[in-house]
Design a protein around this motif. Sequence first.
Motif, PDB file in Angstrom:
ATOM      1  N   ARG A  14     -19.730 -13.230  -9.276  1.00  0.00           N
ATOM      2  CA  ARG A  14     -18.266 -13.118 -10.046  1.00  0.00           C
ATOM      3  C   ARG A  14     -17.568 -12.068  -9.261  1.00  0.00           C
ATOM      4  O   ARG A  14     -17.953 -10.954  -8.401  1.00  0.00           O
ATOM      5  N   GLU A  15     -16.084 -12.189  -9.381  1.00  0.00           N
ATOM      6  CA  GLU A  15     -15.070 -11.356  -8.726  1.00  0.00           C
ATOM      7  C   GLU A  15     -15.325  -9.840  -9.462  1.00  0.00           C
ATOM      8  O   GLU A  15     -15.288  -8.710  -8.784  1.00  0.00           O
ATOM      9  N   ASP A  16     -15.816  -9.781 -10.754  1.00  0.00           N
ATOM     10  CA  ASP A  16     -15.974  -8.703 -11.231  1.00  0.00           C
ATOM     11  C   ASP A  16     -17.253  -7.609 -10.823  1.00  0.00           C
ATOM     12  O   ASP A  16     -17.680  -6.725 -11.349  1.00  0.00           O
ATOM     13  N   GLY A  17     -18.082  -8.365  -9.807  1.00  0.00           N
ATOM     14  CA  GLY A  17     -19.185  -7.847  -9.568  1.00  0.00           C
ATOM     15  C   GLY A  17     -20.724  -8.465 -10.150  1.00  0.00           C
ATOM     16  O   GLY A  17     -21.402  -8.016  -9.641  1.00  0.00           O
TER      17      GLY A  17
END
Length: 140
Positions: A14-17
């Motif tokens: 995911r983009e949030d890591g």
Amino acid sequence: MPSIGIFYLATKHREDGATYTNLSFPLTLPKGDGAIVGLEERGRARMDGSGSYKGKAAGSNSSEGLWIASPARTSLTSAKHIYWFESAYDAMAYYQLHQAQNKDLRKAVFISTGGAPSQQQFKGAIKATPPCLTSSLLRS
């Protein structure tokens, strides 16, 4: 012929890591060329015991795609016995629990709808199977 009984580990970043890895079962069309049209996914149990992820990968053809497996690599078109399940996990568990008592189970074909079955899933599988078919529908 569809892939028979294969599963993968699929990881989503995911983009949030955050990273999630799921056991993923390829969905194919019963009369198709074996092309994967989606993935039935199962994740690890949550640490707090509140359950685990169950779902399908984004873009999956959930209305027609099926996970199709056979320990003996029996094709759907030549199957004498087909067992239907709502999840590939349930299909594999059924096989493990009953294989010692039923040696012909190895030649059977196991199908997972990856959730509530659709009319298109049933129609596709029925069109691909011989007319003398014996089927069982097992719910989890």
